[in-house]
Design a protein around this motif. Structure first.
Motif, PDB file in Angstrom:
ATOM      1  N   GLU A 151       0.844  -1.194   0.000  1.00 56.12           N
ATOM      2  CA  GLU A 151       0.000   0.000   0.000  1.00 56.12           C
ATOM      3  C   GLU A 151       0.881   1.246   0.000  1.00 56.12           C
ATOM      4  O   GLU A 151       1.827   1.352   0.780  1.00 56.12           O
ATOM      5  CB  GLU A 151      -0.920   0.002   1.216  1.00 56.12           C
ATOM      6  N   TYR A 152       0.565   2.192  -0.894  1.00 58.71           N
ATOM      7  CA  TYR A 152       1.376   3.407  -1.007  1.00 58.71           C
ATOM      8  C   TYR A 152       1.096   4.331   0.184  1.00 58.71           C
ATOM      9  O   TYR A 152      -0.053   4.513   0.591  1.00 58.71           O
ATOM     10  CB  TYR A 152       1.050   4.134  -2.311  1.00 58.71           C
ATOM     11  N   THR A 153       2.149   4.906   0.732  1.00 59.53           N
ATOM     12  CA  THR A 153       2.013   5.834   1.859  1.00 59.53           C
ATOM     13  C   THR A 153       2.056   7.260   1.343  1.00 59.53           C
ATOM     14  O   THR A 153       3.101   7.743   0.888  1.00 59.53           O
ATOM     15  CB  THR A 153       3.137   5.614   2.887  1.00 59.53           C
ATOM     16  N   TYR A 154       0.918   7.929   1.392  1.00 57.99           N
ATOM     17  CA  TYR A 154       0.835   9.312   0.931  1.00 57.99           C
ATOM     18  C   TYR A 154       1.296  10.269   2.025  1.00 57.99           C
ATOM     19  O   TYR A 154       1.132  10.009   3.223  1.00 57.99           O
ATOM     20  CB  TYR A 154      -0.595   9.665   0.532  1.00 57.99           C
ATOM     21  N   SER A 222       6.281   6.697 -13.911  1.00 61.52           N
ATOM     22  CA  SER A 222       7.177   7.635 -13.215  1.00 61.52           C
ATOM     23  C   SER A 222       8.639   7.230 -13.369  1.00 61.52           C
ATOM     24  O   SER A 222       9.533   8.020 -13.036  1.00 61.52           O
ATOM     25  CB  SER A 222       6.822   7.699 -11.727  1.00 61.52           C
ATOM     26  N   ALA A 223       8.891   6.013 -13.862  1.00 60.76           N
ATOM     27  CA  ALA A 223      10.260   5.518 -14.086  1.00 60.76           C
ATOM     28  C   ALA A 223      11.113   5.633 -12.821  1.00 60.76           C
ATOM     29  O   ALA A 223      12.279   6.019 -12.863  1.00 60.76           O
ATOM     30  CB  ALA A 223      10.915   6.279 -15.234  1.00 60.76           C
ATOM     31  N   GLY A 224      10.529   5.300 -11.691  1.00 58.98           N
ATOM     32  CA  GLY A 224      11.269   5.303 -10.437  1.00 58.98           C
ATOM     33  C   GLY A 224      11.224   6.614  -9.676  1.00 58.98           C
ATOM     34  O   GLY A 224      11.629   6.664  -8.509  1.00 58.98           O
ATOM     35  N   ALA A 225      10.729   7.690 -10.307  1.00 61.43           N
ATOM     36  CA  ALA A 225      10.710   8.988  -9.634  1.00 61.43           C
ATOM     37  C   ALA A 225       9.761   8.990  -8.439  1.00 61.43           C
ATOM     38  O   ALA A 225       9.948   9.773  -7.494  1.00 61.43           O
ATOM     39  CB  ALA A 225      10.302  10.085 -10.614  1.00 61.43           C
ATOM     40  N   ALA A 226       8.758   8.115  -8.450  1.00 55.28           N
ATOM     41  CA  ALA A 226       7.803   8.065  -7.343  1.00 55.28           C
ATOM     42  C   ALA A 226       8.467   7.651  -6.037  1.00 55.28           C
ATOM     43  O   ALA A 226       7.915   7.882  -4.959  1.00 55.28           O
ATOM     44  CB  ALA A 226       6.666   7.105  -7.682  1.00 55.28           C
ATOM     45  N   ALA A 227       9.639   7.049  -6.125  1.00 55.98           N
ATOM     46  CA  ALA A 227      10.367   6.676  -4.914  1.00 55.98           C
ATOM     47  C   ALA A 227      11.196   7.833  -4.385  1.00 55.98           C
ATOM     48  O   ALA A 227      11.725   7.761  -3.265  1.00 55.98           O
ATOM     49  CB  ALA A 227      11.265   5.471  -5.190  1.00 55.98           C
ATOM     50  N   ARG A 228      11.324   8.917  -5.170  1.00 55.36           N
ATOM     51  CA  ARG A 228      12.196  10.028  -4.772  1.00 55.36           C
ATOM     52  C   ARG A 228      11.442  11.317  -4.465  1.00 55.36           C
ATOM     53  O   ARG A 228      12.052  12.255  -3.933  1.00 55.36           O
ATOM     54  CB  ARG A 228      13.209  10.309  -5.895  1.00 55.36           C
ATOM     55  N   ILE A 229      10.168  11.379  -4.805  1.00 56.25           N
ATOM     56  CA  ILE A 229       9.420  12.612  -4.600  1.00 56.25           C
ATOM     57  C   ILE A 229       8.088  12.279  -3.933  1.00 56.25           C
ATOM     58  O   ILE A 229       7.419  11.324  -4.330  1.00 56.25           O
ATOM     59  CB  ILE A 229       9.200  13.357  -5.946  1.00 56.25           C
ATOM     60  N   PRO A 230       7.703  13.020  -2.888  1.00 61.92           N
ATOM     61  CA  PRO A 230       6.469  12.677  -2.172  1.00 61.92           C
ATOM     62  C   PRO A 230       5.206  13.065  -2.946  1.00 61.92           C
ATOM     63  O   PRO A 230       5.200  14.029  -3.704  1.00 61.92           O
ATOM     64  CB  PRO A 230       6.582  13.491  -0.879  1.00 61.92           C
ATOM     65  N   VAL A 231       4.172  12.275  -2.748  1.00 62.38           N
ATOM     66  CA  VAL A 231       2.849  12.581  -3.297  1.00 62.38           C
ATOM     67  C   VAL A 231       1.910  12.760  -2.112  1.00 62.38           C
ATOM     68  O   VAL A 231       1.757  11.848  -1.292  1.00 62.38           O
ATOM     69  CB  VAL A 231       2.341  11.461  -4.215  1.00 62.38           C
ATOM     70  N   ALA A 232       1.316  13.936  -2.014  1.00 60.01           N
ATOM     71  CA  ALA A 232       0.380  14.225  -0.927  1.00 60.01           C
ATOM     72  C   ALA A 232      -1.043  14.124  -1.455  1.00 60.01           C
ATOM     73  O   ALA A 232      -1.319  14.483  -2.596  1.00 60.01           O
ATOM     74  CB  ALA A 232       0.636  15.623  -0.364  1.00 60.01           C
ATOM     75  N   ARG A 233      -1.935  13.657  -0.604  1.00 59.40           N
ATOM     76  CA  ARG A 233      -3.331  13.509  -1.019  1.00 59.40           C
ATOM     77  C   ARG A 233      -4.217  14.284  -0.055  1.00 59.40           C
ATOM     78  O   ARG A 233      -4.169  14.075   1.156  1.00 59.40           O
ATOM     79  CB  ARG A 233      -3.728  12.032  -1.058  1.00 59.40           C
ATOM     80  N   ALA A 234      -5.031  15.178  -0.633  1.00 58.13           N
ATOM     81  CA  ALA A 234      -5.872  16.070   0.173  1.00 58.13           C
ATOM     82  C   ALA A 234      -7.314  15.613   0.148  1.00 58.13           C
ATOM     83  O   ALA A 234      -7.851  15.274  -0.909  1.00 58.13           O
ATOM     84  CB  ALA A 234      -5.775  17.500  -0.361  1.00 58.13           C
ATOM     85  N   VAL A 235      -7.954  15.627   1.307  1.00 56.67           N
ATOM     86  CA  VAL A 235      -9.382  15.330   1.370  1.00 56.67           C
ATOM     87  C   VAL A 235     -10.153  16.407   0.624  1.00 56.67           C
ATOM     88  O   VAL A 235     -11.112  16.123  -0.109  1.00 56.67           O
ATOM     89  CB  VAL A 235      -9.845  15.250   2.840  1.00 56.67           C
TER      90      VAL A 235
END
Length: 326
Positions: A151-154, A222-235
């Protein structure tokens, strides 16, 4: 059959005297149950599930190995299903929690390559029965092979804001965040994450509902970039954007029909949130109202619009170019 069931009507009432030769009393006591349904018509029978899978294949549904998630996007682990999809995910180095192979699965070049990659990366490779793999993947066509992703941690939007401000104090560069409004294609999300990482953004902000999440497709693009940059999720994306504005960020929304050229937009060299809407409906009304400026990327009249991922990459390049100008 007396004494063989607790169901109402399944046991004949006992009469007085000798019961030998019931005269049809047992038969009449069992009337009303109807004929036994066929195996394929019983929802929990394996024949019923096999029939359902065959019907899906005949109608063109799930004929290509794909990914599957149970529940709301982002609410749990995702499954990558099918030999081609699993091999592509492994080659793209998508994070994997465990790989599952069905007992007796036919060995081919794809499966052998998955075994090799799993061994190299110490990925757990578990053997299960085909029935168990059917259950775990909810009856999808898995071809005897599936991956379970963690599960991805936002990141929380407030934490992303704090990280962007901290980066400014450490590097002296104006912070940059990319916000996506109702982007539903995970490949666009992955492309945006890749561009955001390439041009030094602190992170990507997405809404929790009616938007793509971090699926296998997003990870791969994302070619691996998702492991280096955070993704925030807003309600509530609008509320989160206004919090960024209150912290001193300029909000610039992209819209192909805007009169202002992005290159001439005010505030893009300072703390900035670049807001990108969906290709179909663009920016929602409340998000548009939250933006300080609405700007466009000039394109040829022969092209109606740009893909959201492409548009974001171009916009980030222009922002980066202006910030390098002395």
């Amino acid at each position: 059959m007396p004494g063989n069931s607790q169901r109402k009507g399944a046991v004949a009432r006992k009469g007085k005297g000798n019961t030998a030769g019931s005269g049809g009393r047992v038969r009449r006591g069992l009337e009303g149950r109807g004929p036994t349904p066929k195996a394929e018509d019983r929802p929990y029978h394996a024949a019923h599930k096999a029939k359902a899978r065959a019907e899906r294949s005949a109608s063109g549904r799930q004929t290509t190995p794909t990914t599957k998630r149970t529940g709301r996007p982002g609410s749990g682990p995702e499954w990558v299903i099918g030999r081609n999809a699993v091999l592509e995910a492994m080659e793209a180095e998508i994070p994997v929690k465990a790989a599952y192979v069905a007992e007796g699965a036919e060995r081919d070049d794809r499966l052998r390559e998955v075994f090799r990659l799993a061994a190299e990366r110490s990925t757990p490779m578990l053997q299960v029965t085909r029935a168990e793999l059917d259950r775990m993947t909810d009856g999808a066509i898995h071809q005897g092979l599936a991956l379970q992703l963690p599960e991805y941690t936002y990141t929380h939007p407030d934490d992303l804001l704090a990280a962007a401000l901290d980066a400014e104090s450490e590097t002296g560069r104006a912070p940059l965040v990319v916000a996506l409004d109702s982007i539903t294609d995970p490949r666009n999300l992955g492309a945006v994450i890749r561009s955001a990482a390439a041009f030094g953004a602190s992170g990507v902000l997405i809404p929790e509902r009616r938007a793509a999440g971090m699926t296998a497709a997003a990870w791969k693009t994302s070619a691996g970039a998702a492991a280096r940059i955070p993704v925030a999720r807003a309600v509530n994306l609008n509320r989160a954007l206004r919090a960024y504005a209150d912290a001193g960020f300029t909000l610039v929304g992209l819209d192909g029909e805007a009169d202002t050229d992005l290159a001439a937009a005010e505030g893009i060299t300072g703390p900035l949130v670049l807001v990108v809407g969906s290709e179909g409906s663009g920016l929602s009304r409340l998000v548009r109202e939250a933006c300080s400026t609405i700007a466009a990327i000039p394109i040829s009249a022969s092209v109606e619009s740009l893909n959201a991922g492409v548009a974001t990459g171009i916009a980030l390049y222009e922002i980066s170019r202006q910030r390098r100008v002395p």
